[in-house]
Write a protein that holds these residues in place. Structure first.
Motif, PDB file in Angstrom:
ATOM      1  N   GLU A  77     -44.788  43.253  56.645  1.00  0.00           N
ATOM      2  CA  GLU A  77     -45.126  42.397  55.504  1.00  0.00           C
ATOM      3  C   GLU A  77     -46.488  41.730  55.692  1.00  0.00           C
ATOM      4  OE1 GLU A  77     -43.045  38.983  52.777  1.00  0.00           O
ATOM      5  OE2 GLU A  77     -42.641  38.924  54.917  1.00  0.00           O
ATOM      6  N   LEU A  78     -46.751  41.244  56.889  1.00  0.00           N
ATOM      7  CA  LEU A  78     -48.032  40.596  57.160  1.00  0.00           C
ATOM      8  C   LEU A  78     -49.200  41.563  56.971  1.00  0.00           C
ATOM      9  CD1 LEU A  78     -47.134  38.489  60.313  1.00  0.00           C
ATOM     10  CD2 LEU A  78     -47.496  37.662  57.981  1.00  0.00           C
ATOM     11  N   VAL A  79     -49.074  42.765  57.492  1.00  0.00           N
ATOM     12  CA  VAL A  79     -50.149  43.751  57.383  1.00  0.00           C
ATOM     13  C   VAL A  79     -50.353  44.166  55.923  1.00  0.00           C
ATOM     14  CG1 VAL A  79     -50.875  46.093  58.024  1.00  0.00           C
ATOM     15  CG2 VAL A  79     -49.842  44.591  59.733  1.00  0.00           C
ATOM     16  N   LEU A  80     -49.262  44.431  55.221  1.00  0.00           N
ATOM     17  CA  LEU A  80     -49.374  44.832  53.822  1.00  0.00           C
ATOM     18  C   LEU A  80     -49.981  43.722  52.968  1.00  0.00           C
ATOM     19  CD1 LEU A  80     -45.982  46.722  53.360  1.00  0.00           C
ATOM     20  CD2 LEU A  80     -48.283  47.729  53.480  1.00  0.00           C
ATOM     21  N   ALA A  81     -49.621  42.479  53.251  1.00  0.00           N
ATOM     22  CA  ALA A  81     -50.176  41.350  52.505  1.00  0.00           C
ATOM     23  C   ALA A  81     -51.677  41.245  52.739  1.00  0.00           C
ATOM     24  CB  ALA A  81     -49.473  40.055  52.899  1.00  0.00           C
ATOM     25  N   GLU A  82     -52.113  41.456  53.968  1.00  0.00           N
ATOM     26  CA  GLU A  82     -53.547  41.410  54.260  1.00  0.00           C
ATOM     27  C   GLU A  82     -54.305  42.504  53.511  1.00  0.00           C
ATOM     28  OE1 GLU A  82     -53.610  41.666  58.519  1.00  0.00           O
ATOM     29  OE2 GLU A  82     -53.579  39.493  58.753  1.00  0.00           O
ATOM     30  N   GLY A  99     -57.310  45.933  60.481  1.00  0.00           N
ATOM     31  CA  GLY A  99     -56.963  47.009  61.413  1.00  0.00           C
ATOM     32  C   GLY A  99     -56.652  46.488  62.805  1.00  0.00           C
ATOM     33  N   GLU A 100     -57.414  45.499  63.253  1.00  0.00           N
ATOM     34  CA  GLU A 100     -57.160  44.919  64.576  1.00  0.00           C
ATOM     35  C   GLU A 100     -55.809  44.213  64.621  1.00  0.00           C
ATOM     36  OE1 GLU A 100     -60.587  42.465  65.267  1.00  0.00           O
ATOM     37  OE2 GLU A 100     -61.852  44.186  65.772  1.00  0.00           O
ATOM     38  N   MET A 102     -53.250  44.994  62.832  1.00  0.00           N
ATOM     39  CA  MET A 102     -52.253  46.071  62.800  1.00  0.00           C
ATOM     40  C   MET A 102     -52.076  46.648  64.198  1.00  0.00           C
ATOM     41  SD  MET A 102     -52.334  49.149  60.006  1.00  0.00           S
ATOM     42  CE  MET A 102     -53.619  50.112  60.756  1.00  0.00           C
ATOM     43  N   GLU A 103     -53.186  46.808  64.927  1.00  0.00           N
ATOM     44  CA  GLU A 103     -53.127  47.346  66.280  1.00  0.00           C
ATOM     45  C   GLU A 103     -52.459  46.363  67.243  1.00  0.00           C
ATOM     46  OE1 GLU A 103     -53.945  50.465  67.096  1.00  0.00           O
ATOM     47  OE2 GLU A 103     -54.553  50.834  65.025  1.00  0.00           O
ATOM     48  N   ARG A 104     -52.799  45.084  67.122  1.00  0.00           N
ATOM     49  CA  ARG A 104     -52.205  44.071  68.009  1.00  0.00           C
ATOM     50  C   ARG A 104     -50.691  44.030  67.879  1.00  0.00           C
ATOM     51  NH1 ARG A 104     -56.391  40.948  66.740  1.00  0.00           N
ATOM     52  NH2 ARG A 104     -55.320  39.896  65.055  1.00  0.00           N
ATOM     53  N   GLY A 105     -50.204  44.158  66.666  1.00  0.00           N
ATOM     54  CA  GLY A 105     -48.760  44.135  66.452  1.00  0.00           C
ATOM     55  C   GLY A 105     -48.097  45.475  66.675  1.00  0.00           C
ATOM     56  N   ALA A 106     -48.893  46.497  67.004  1.00  0.00           N
ATOM     57  CA  ALA A 106     -48.382  47.860  67.231  1.00  0.00           C
ATOM     58  C   ALA A 106     -47.481  48.311  66.088  1.00  0.00           C
ATOM     59  CB  ALA A 106     -47.656  47.946  68.566  1.00  0.00           C
ATOM     60  N   VAL A 107     -47.899  48.000  64.860  1.00  0.00           N
ATOM     61  CA  VAL A 107     -47.073  48.307  63.696  1.00  0.00           C
ATOM     62  C   VAL A 107     -46.888  49.808  63.523  1.00  0.00           C
ATOM     63  CG1 VAL A 107     -46.878  48.050  61.193  1.00  0.00           C
ATOM     64  CG2 VAL A 107     -47.658  46.133  62.568  1.00  0.00           C
ATOM     65  N   LEU A 108     -47.964  50.578  63.591  1.00  0.00           N
ATOM     66  CA  LEU A 108     -47.825  52.026  63.400  1.00  0.00           C
ATOM     67  C   LEU A 108     -46.954  52.685  64.464  1.00  0.00           C
ATOM     68  CD1 LEU A 108     -51.235  53.292  62.009  1.00  0.00           C
ATOM     69  CD2 LEU A 108     -48.975  53.620  61.037  1.00  0.00           C
ATOM     70  N   PRO A 109     -47.159  52.418  65.743  1.00  0.00           N
ATOM     71  CA  PRO A 109     -46.263  53.042  66.731  1.00  0.00           C
ATOM     72  C   PRO A 109     -44.800  52.653  66.516  1.00  0.00           C
ATOM     73  CG  PRO A 109     -48.204  52.138  67.819  1.00  0.00           C
ATOM     74  CD  PRO A 109     -48.254  51.699  66.388  1.00  0.00           C
ATOM     75  N   ARG A 110     -44.566  51.421  66.133  1.00  0.00           N
ATOM     76  CA  ARG A 110     -43.180  50.985  65.893  1.00  0.00           C
ATOM     77  C   ARG A 110     -42.598  51.687  64.678  1.00  0.00           C
ATOM     78  NH1 ARG A 110     -44.107  44.937  65.437  1.00  0.00           N
ATOM     79  NH2 ARG A 110     -41.907  44.861  64.849  1.00  0.00           N
ATOM     80  N   LEU A 111     -43.404  51.880  63.625  1.00  0.00           N
ATOM     81  CA  LEU A 111     -42.930  52.622  62.454  1.00  0.00           C
ATOM     82  C   LEU A 111     -42.617  54.060  62.837  1.00  0.00           C
ATOM     83  CD1 LEU A 111     -45.343  51.384  59.646  1.00  0.00           C
ATOM     84  CD2 LEU A 111     -42.862  51.064  59.725  1.00  0.00           C
ATOM     85  N   ARG A 112     -43.464  54.653  63.641  1.00  0.00           N
ATOM     86  CA  ARG A 112     -43.270  56.052  64.045  1.00  0.00           C
ATOM     87  C   ARG A 112     -42.054  56.222  64.944  1.00  0.00           C
ATOM     88  NH1 ARG A 112     -49.662  56.735  64.663  1.00  0.00           N
ATOM     89  NH2 ARG A 112     -50.055  57.291  62.494  1.00  0.00           N
ATOM     90  N   THR A 113     -41.688  55.181  65.647  1.00  0.00           N
ATOM     91  CA  THR A 113     -40.483  55.231  66.470  1.00  0.00           C
ATOM     92  C   THR A 113     -39.236  55.251  65.589  1.00  0.00           C
ATOM     93  OG1 THR A 113     -41.552  54.064  68.281  1.00  0.00           O
ATOM     94  CG2 THR A 113     -39.154  54.012  68.240  1.00  0.00           C
TER      95      THR A 113
END
Length: 126
Positions: A77-82, A99-100, A102-113
């Protein structure tokens, strides 16, 4: 006689959550790729807003009862809001900040998991 609460279809919520997370992963992957290519193409803020609205609905649904899913939805939610709030003419620096985060929160790797490649259900599969 006391009224009984309507039965919740957990499988339907799981499917909706997986579909949403898969769409979000695809969107964030495209966003991240645009950062690396230095492209100035217009961001799809309408898509980010749509995903954000779906995300908020899922946060308020039985799908978010699982603590891991709830935390992922909150971070997403935080990333999408930004992204949704970025102006169409956002500078490279503004986009890089998102982007930074998103990387700090490791959102993409967590989604891919949660949603491995090729496993996202579509409406036609239901």
């Amino acid at each position: 006689a006391p009224a009984t609460a309507p039965r919740v279809n957990e499988a339907a919520y799981r499917m909706a959550t997986l579909e949403h997370l898969g769409q979000s992963e695809a969107f964030l992957t495209l966003f991240r790729a645009s950062l690396h290519t230095g492209g100035r193409e217009r961001l799809a803020t309408a898509t980010a807003r749509q995903l954000l609205a779906s995300n908020r609905l899922l946060l308020d649904s039985p799908a978010a009862r699982d603590p891991r899913t709830h935390l992922l939805l909150e971070d997403l939610e935080l990333v999408l809001a930004e992204i949704a709030q970025l102006p169409a003419d956002a500078s490279a620096g503004e986009r890089k900040l998102v982007g930074e985060g998103m990387e700090r929160g490791a959102v993409l790797p967590r989604l891919r998991t949660v949603v491995p490649a090729g496993s996202t259900p579509t409406r036609g599969d239901l």
